[in-house]
Design a protein around this motif. Structure first.
Motif, PDB file in Angstrom:
ATOM      1  N   ALA A  18       0.961  -1.476  -0.278  1.00  0.00           N
ATOM      2  CA  ALA A  18       0.141   0.080  -0.117  1.00  0.00           C
ATOM      3  C   ALA A  18       1.082   1.091  -0.048  1.00  0.00           C
ATOM      4  CB  ALA A  18      -1.002   0.383   1.450  1.00  0.00           C
ATOM      5  N   LEU A  19       2.377   1.126   0.602  1.00  0.00           N
ATOM      6  CA  LEU A  19       2.712   2.617   0.741  1.00  0.00           C
ATOM      7  C   LEU A  19       4.121   2.345  -0.403  1.00  0.00           C
ATOM      8  CD1 LEU A  19       4.087   2.727   3.948  1.00  0.00           C
ATOM      9  CD2 LEU A  19       2.548   4.295   2.687  1.00  0.00           C
ATOM     10  N   LEU A  20       3.732   1.109  -1.546  1.00  0.00           N
ATOM     11  CA  LEU A  20       4.984   1.522  -2.273  1.00  0.00           C
ATOM     12  C   LEU A  20       4.364   2.687  -3.314  1.00  0.00           C
ATOM     13  CD1 LEU A  20       4.775  -2.244  -4.103  1.00  0.00           C
ATOM     14  CD2 LEU A  20       6.654  -0.691  -3.271  1.00  0.00           C
ATOM     15  N   GLU A  21       5.353   4.093  -3.560  1.00  0.00           N
ATOM     16  CA  GLU A  21       5.289   5.288  -4.751  1.00  0.00           C
ATOM     17  C   GLU A  21       4.806   4.427  -6.176  1.00  0.00           C
ATOM     18  OE1 GLU A  21       7.272   8.895  -5.138  1.00  0.00           O
ATOM     19  OE2 GLU A  21       8.195   8.536  -3.787  1.00  0.00           O
ATOM     20  N   GLN A  48       3.763   9.610  -8.044  1.00  0.00           N
ATOM     21  CA  GLN A  48       4.407  10.288  -6.751  1.00  0.00           C
ATOM     22  C   GLN A  48       3.078  10.716  -5.423  1.00  0.00           C
ATOM     23  OE1 GLN A  48       4.976  14.227  -9.166  1.00  0.00           O
ATOM     24  NE2 GLN A  48       6.616  13.855  -9.636  1.00  0.00           N
ATOM     25  N   GLU A  49       2.647   8.915  -4.787  1.00  0.00           N
ATOM     26  CA  GLU A  49       2.210   8.905  -3.820  1.00  0.00           C
ATOM     27  C   GLU A  49       1.997   7.799  -3.951  1.00  0.00           C
ATOM     28  OE1 GLU A  49      -2.465   9.902  -4.503  1.00  0.00           O
ATOM     29  OE2 GLU A  49      -2.034   9.544  -6.968  1.00  0.00           O
ATOM     30  N   PRO A  50       1.189   7.059  -2.078  1.00  0.00           N
ATOM     31  CA  PRO A  50       1.169   5.814  -2.139  1.00  0.00           C
ATOM     32  C   PRO A  50       0.560   5.061  -2.984  1.00  0.00           C
ATOM     33  CG  PRO A  50       0.918   7.455   0.032  1.00  0.00           C
ATOM     34  CD  PRO A  50       0.855   8.686  -0.786  1.00  0.00           C
ATOM     35  N   LEU A  51       0.619   4.508  -3.636  1.00  0.00           N
ATOM     36  CA  LEU A  51       0.185   3.153  -3.829  1.00  0.00           C
ATOM     37  C   LEU A  51      -1.432   2.760  -3.226  1.00  0.00           C
ATOM     38  CD1 LEU A  51       0.055   1.045  -6.897  1.00  0.00           C
ATOM     39  CD2 LEU A  51       0.883  -0.647  -5.204  1.00  0.00           C
ATOM     40  N   ALA A  88      -7.344   3.763  -4.895  1.00  0.00           N
ATOM     41  CA  ALA A  88      -8.582   4.706  -4.469  1.00  0.00           C
ATOM     42  C   ALA A  88      -9.279   6.130  -4.869  1.00  0.00           C
ATOM     43  CB  ALA A  88      -8.325   5.323  -2.802  1.00  0.00           C
ATOM     44  N   SER A  89      -8.168   6.885  -5.352  1.00  0.00           N
ATOM     45  CA  SER A  89      -8.292   7.948  -6.317  1.00  0.00           C
ATOM     46  C   SER A  89      -9.154   7.317  -8.018  1.00  0.00           C
ATOM     47  CB  SER A  89      -7.609   9.246  -6.724  1.00  0.00           C
ATOM     48  OG  SER A  89      -6.885   8.603  -7.560  1.00  0.00           O
ATOM     49  N   VAL A  90      -8.230   5.852  -8.395  1.00  0.00           N
ATOM     50  CA  VAL A  90      -9.155   5.583  -9.848  1.00  0.00           C
ATOM     51  C   VAL A  90     -10.504   5.092  -9.057  1.00  0.00           C
ATOM     52  CG1 VAL A  90      -8.852   3.685 -11.202  1.00  0.00           C
ATOM     53  CG2 VAL A  90      -6.416   4.634 -10.392  1.00  0.00           C
ATOM     54  N   LEU A  91     -10.174   4.324  -7.984  1.00  0.00           N
ATOM     55  CA  LEU A  91     -11.696   3.932  -7.685  1.00  0.00           C
ATOM     56  C   LEU A  91     -12.656   5.151  -7.971  1.00  0.00           C
ATOM     57  CD1 LEU A  91     -11.131   1.266  -5.117  1.00  0.00           C
ATOM     58  CD2 LEU A  91     -11.832   0.903  -7.968  1.00  0.00           C
ATOM     59  N   ARG A  92     -12.558   5.435  -7.200  1.00  0.00           N
ATOM     60  CA  ARG A  92     -13.275   7.442  -7.393  1.00  0.00           C
ATOM     61  C   ARG A  92     -13.875   7.997  -8.569  1.00  0.00           C
ATOM     62  NH1 ARG A  92     -10.793   9.766  -3.784  1.00  0.00           N
ATOM     63  NH2 ARG A  92     -11.420   8.909  -1.989  1.00  0.00           N
ATOM     64  N   ASN A  93     -12.504   7.818  -9.452  1.00  0.00           N
ATOM     65  CA  ASN A  93     -12.885   8.447 -10.802  1.00  0.00           C
ATOM     66  C   ASN A  93     -13.811   7.553 -11.354  1.00  0.00           C
ATOM     67  OD1 ASN A  93     -11.400  10.390  -9.960  1.00  0.00           O
ATOM     68  ND2 ASN A  93      -9.947  10.319 -10.825  1.00  0.00           N
ATOM     69  N   ALA A  96      -0.398   8.128   3.730  1.00  0.00           N
ATOM     70  CA  ALA A  96      -1.320   7.642   2.436  1.00  0.00           C
ATOM     71  C   ALA A  96      -2.542   9.194   2.759  1.00  0.00           C
ATOM     72  CB  ALA A  96      -2.137   6.562   2.026  1.00  0.00           C
ATOM     73  N   ASP A  97      -3.693   9.666   1.397  1.00  0.00           N
ATOM     74  CA  ASP A  97      -4.562  10.474   1.768  1.00  0.00           C
ATOM     75  C   ASP A  97      -5.834   9.612   1.060  1.00  0.00           C
ATOM     76  OD1 ASP A  97      -6.709  12.028   0.989  1.00  0.00           O
ATOM     77  OD2 ASP A  97      -6.191  12.921  -0.123  1.00  0.00           O
TER      78      ASP A  97
END
Length: 191
Positions: free
Chosen positions: A17-20, A23-26, A31-36, A57-58
């Motif tokens: 989950a923390l792999l970059e 420029q952000e944690p995986l 999560a943003s892919v799911l939202r979008n 992570a955000d």
């Protein structure tokens, strides 16, 4: 439901989950892919390194759960996440270690889903044949049954094998090869 509880022991770099990635944690990226992609609710199941993941992570806008039994395998995380899905909602089961997941894949699965069925992303293998992969969308009527069958490291695999007649494959090969990051040889997927 985003499954992100594992310790990433085969990879040897801590929780995946923390792999970059970009420029952000995986876990934030997925999560943003799911939202979008159109997911109304995002349930994230953490385990190994949960405090560290929460700090880096955000995951705003997500329901974040800690699985105290994460070391027993994906099955307990699947059950925990499924129990948190709102009644009447379908559940898209997503693995955190797939940086090739796109919002287009998520939308395609949601748009292709038929009532009472399981809709799974599929990718063409070297032989050109479609092979079931992830994510997998479980109809609301099947979520509890799939969760009950989930166990150990196999998650819902047993349910899917026993109910293969319910699975509709959706070709997503134009978006991704469906690969994940399990070992050091897979790290190129994060570049």
């Amino acid at each position: 439901m985003l499954l992100a509880a594992g310790a990433g022991t085969r990879l040897g770099r801590g929780p995946k989950a923390l792999l970059e990635f970009r420029q952000e944690p995986l876990v934030s990226y997925v999560a943003s892919v799911l939202r979008n992609g159109g997911c109304a609710e995002i349930v994230v199941v953490l385990g190994a390194g949960a405090d560290q993941i929460r700090g880096k992570a955000d995951l705003s806008g997500c329901l974040v759960l800690d699985n105290p039994d994460w070391s027993g395998g994906m099955g307990s995380s699947f059950r925990l996440g499924a129990a948190a899905v709102s009644p009447g909602f379908h559940m898209l089961a997503v693995l955190v270690d797939q940086p090739g997941l796109t919002s287009a894949i998520v939308r395609r699965l949601l748009d292709s889903h038929k009532p009472g069925r399981v809709t799974a992303a599929a990718y063409r293998g070297a032989d050109g044949e479609l092979q079931r992969g992830h994510p997998v969308l479980f109809d609301a009527a099947l979520v509890a049954q799939a969760a009950e069958a989930a166990n150990g490291d196999s998650g819902a695999r047993g349910f899917l094998q026993d109910h293969a007649y319910l699975i509709d494959l959706v070709d997503c090969s134009d978006e991704s090869d469906g690969g994940d990051v399990d070992t050091a040889a897979d790290l190129y997927r994060l570049e």
